[in-house]
Design an enzyme around this catalytic site. Structure first.
Site, mmCIF file in Angstrom:
data_model
loop_
_atom_site.group_PDB
_atom_site.id
_atom_site.type_symbol
_atom_site.label_atom_id
_atom_site.label_comp_id
_atom_site.label_asym_id
_atom_site.label_seq_id
_atom_site.Cartn_x
_atom_site.Cartn_y
_atom_site.Cartn_z
ATOM 1 N N LYS A 23 4.328 -2.242 -3.383
ATOM 2 C CA LYS A 23 3.270 -2.975 -2.675
ATOM 3 C C LYS A 23 3.380 -4.426 -3.105
ATOM 4 O O LYS A 23 3.209 -4.749 -4.273
ATOM 5 C CB LYS A 23 1.898 -2.392 -3.017
ATOM 6 C CG LYS A 23 0.733 -3.137 -2.371
ATOM 7 C CD LYS A 23 -0.511 -2.267 -2.319
ATOM 8 C CE LYS A 23 -1.709 -3.053 -1.812
ATOM 9 N NZ LYS A 23 -2.847 -2.180 -1.471
ATOM 10 N N GLU A 41 2.429 -2.235 -7.651
ATOM 11 C CA GLU A 41 1.914 -3.454 -7.005
ATOM 12 C C GLU A 41 1.904 -4.652 -7.952
ATOM 13 O O GLU A 41 0.927 -4.883 -8.662
ATOM 14 C CB GLU A 41 0.487 -3.213 -6.480
ATOM 15 C CG GLU A 41 -0.099 -4.444 -5.768
ATOM 16 C CD GLU A 41 -1.554 -4.261 -5.321
ATOM 17 O OE1 GLU A 41 -2.255 -3.374 -5.844
ATOM 18 O OE2 GLU A 41 -1.992 -5.030 -4.456
ATOM 19 N N ARG A 85 -8.897 -6.303 2.074
ATOM 20 C CA ARG A 85 -9.747 -7.305 2.740
ATOM 21 C C ARG A 85 -9.385 -7.548 4.196
ATOM 22 O O ARG A 85 -10.273 -7.704 5.042
ATOM 23 C CB ARG A 85 -9.728 -8.616 1.942
ATOM 24 C CG ARG A 85 -10.574 -8.556 0.694
ATOM 25 C CD ARG A 85 -10.260 -9.692 -0.247
ATOM 26 N NE ARG A 85 -8.982 -9.508 -0.910
ATOM 27 C CZ ARG A 85 -8.430 -10.366 -1.761
ATOM 28 N NH1 ARG A 85 -9.063 -11.499 -2.018
ATOM 29 N NH2 ARG A 85 -7.285 -10.119 -2.339
ATOM 30 N N SER A 93 -12.801 -1.426 -7.235
ATOM 31 C CA SER A 93 -13.586 -0.942 -8.372
ATOM 32 C C SER A 93 -15.065 -1.163 -8.056
ATOM 33 O O SER A 93 -15.407 -1.923 -7.142
ATOM 34 C CB SER A 93 -13.198 -1.717 -9.627
ATOM 35 O OG SER A 93 -13.593 -3.064 -9.466
HETATM 36 P P1 13P Z 1 -6.066 -7.013 -0.462
HETATM 37 O O1 13P Z 1 -5.407 -6.572 0.811
HETATM 38 O O2 13P Z 1 -7.510 -7.390 -0.281
HETATM 39 O O3 13P Z 1 -5.259 -8.001 -1.216
HETATM 40 O O4 13P Z 1 -6.134 -5.725 -1.395
HETATM 41 C C1 13P Z 1 -5.018 -4.931 -1.529
HETATM 42 C C2 13P Z 1 -5.076 -4.196 -2.814
HETATM 43 O O5 13P Z 1 -4.986 -2.993 -2.826
HETATM 44 C C3 13P Z 1 -5.224 -4.951 -4.067
HETATM 45 O O6 13P Z 1 -4.954 -4.132 -5.154
#
Ligand code: 13P
Length: 328
Positions: free
Chosen positions: A217, A175, A290, A24
């Protein structure tokens, strides 16, 4: 449904992964601020343009998850980002949740918002080429949490989202992230992740969601960040696969991992160990934000002179994670 099944299969095929570039505006700005990068729409466009214009990313990525602002942006030549990705054989996707809010009456717990007007918003994303969506729920582990209420409510919302997404012609990525924060043991993380996934799949079944057109996810099963007992990658891999075998129906199209605050190296190593455990009922892959982007941002730092080096750092993480998908 055939088209949905095809997209879902393609997202987890050929040892390719999904880049989560759907931070975001607030999250992107927070990451920019930490590195002294100017927090403007133009800088966010330049940064996403750096990622998406990296040569040969199509060899590593099946999909990229975009944010509302990003799917409306164009590269320096005026090509919309979604079109740029599609031309590389990468399927554009879109994050459609609107972030988390406090769960009333449940201190320390969150629910995810964004169901209002979702069907209408989805219509806007189809034309530019998006074919899959993402919705993130968070489950925190701590004193007395997660509560059943929190797991149930987030699962109900995830199932509602998935149902609306499929009706709109999109593959839903569901997720439910079990957070890494805290001092909990890996055993606790396994118990919470299993309970969460079982509840999510019960809600999806109740809603009649077609699992062959859906991607899960998930977090990996890890000890909390502050837990004194940290375990090795093999134990993480075994706990993660055991958890999935106890909770994820075999007809789910695929499972992809978030990185959740692990270092890029740790996320890749854990992924390789998971793959080394051999064939599973579902294709497995990565969908990191990340763990793919940290070295890129740190190299770029908002300076156009660093673009090429930053793209090399990106390719390095992509190459290593693709190798992990071969168990190496
Ligand atoms: P990270 O791999 O940084 O956890 O982010 C994945 C993601 O899409 C979080 O919603």
């Amino acid at each position: 449904m055939d088209a949905l099944h095809g997209v879902a299969r393609q997202l987890v095929a050929n040892k390719k992964g999904i880049l989560a570039a759907d931070e975001s505006t607030n999250t992107a700005n927070r990451r920019f601020a930490a590195l002294g990068i100017e927090q403007t729409e133009e800088m966010r466009r330049e940064y996403r343009g750096l990622l998406f214009s990296t040569r040969s990313i199509g060899e590593f990525l099946s999909g990229v998850i975009l944010y509302d602002e990003t799917i409306r942006q164009k590269d320096d030549q005026g090509v919309p980002f979604a079109q740029l990705l599609s031309a590389k054989g990468i399927i554009p996707g879109i994050k459609v949740d609107k972030g988390t809010v406090d769960f009333e009456g449940h201190p320390g717990e969150k629910i995810t918002q964004g169901l209002d007007g979702l069907a209408d918003r989805l219509k806007e994303y189809y034309a530019p080429g998006a074919r899959f969506t993402k919705w993130r729920a968070v489950i925190a582990i701590g004193e007395g949490i997660p509560t059943e209420d929190c797991i149930e409510e987030n699962s109900r919302i995830l199932a509602e989202y998935a149902s609306v997404a499929q009706a709109g012609g999109f593959v839903p990525i569901v997720e439910p992230e079990v957070l890494l924060n805290g001092g909990h043991t890996i055993e606790k993380a396994e118990e919470v992740t299993m309970r969460t996934l079982q509840t999510v799949f019960a809600a999806l079944e109740k809603k009649g969601v077609d699992l062959a057109g859906l991607i899960l996810k998930s977090s990996m099963v890890l000890s909390g960040k502050e837990c004194p007992e940290q375990v090795d990658a093999k134990q993480v891999a075994e706990a993660t696969i055991r958890t999935f075998r106890n909770s994820v129906p075999e007809n789910v199209a695929g499972i992809v991992f978030l990185s959740g605050g692990q270092s890029p190296e740790q996320a890749t190593e854990n992924l390789a160990e998971i793959i080394k455990l051999g064939q599973q009922p579902w294709p497995l892959s990565f969908s990191f934000s990340r763990a793919l982007q940290e070295p890129v941002l740190e190299t770029w730092r908002g300076n156009s002179a660093n673009v090429e080096a930053a793209q090399q750092a990106f390719l390095k993480r992509l190459y290593l994670n693709k190798s992990a998908l071969s168990g190496t």
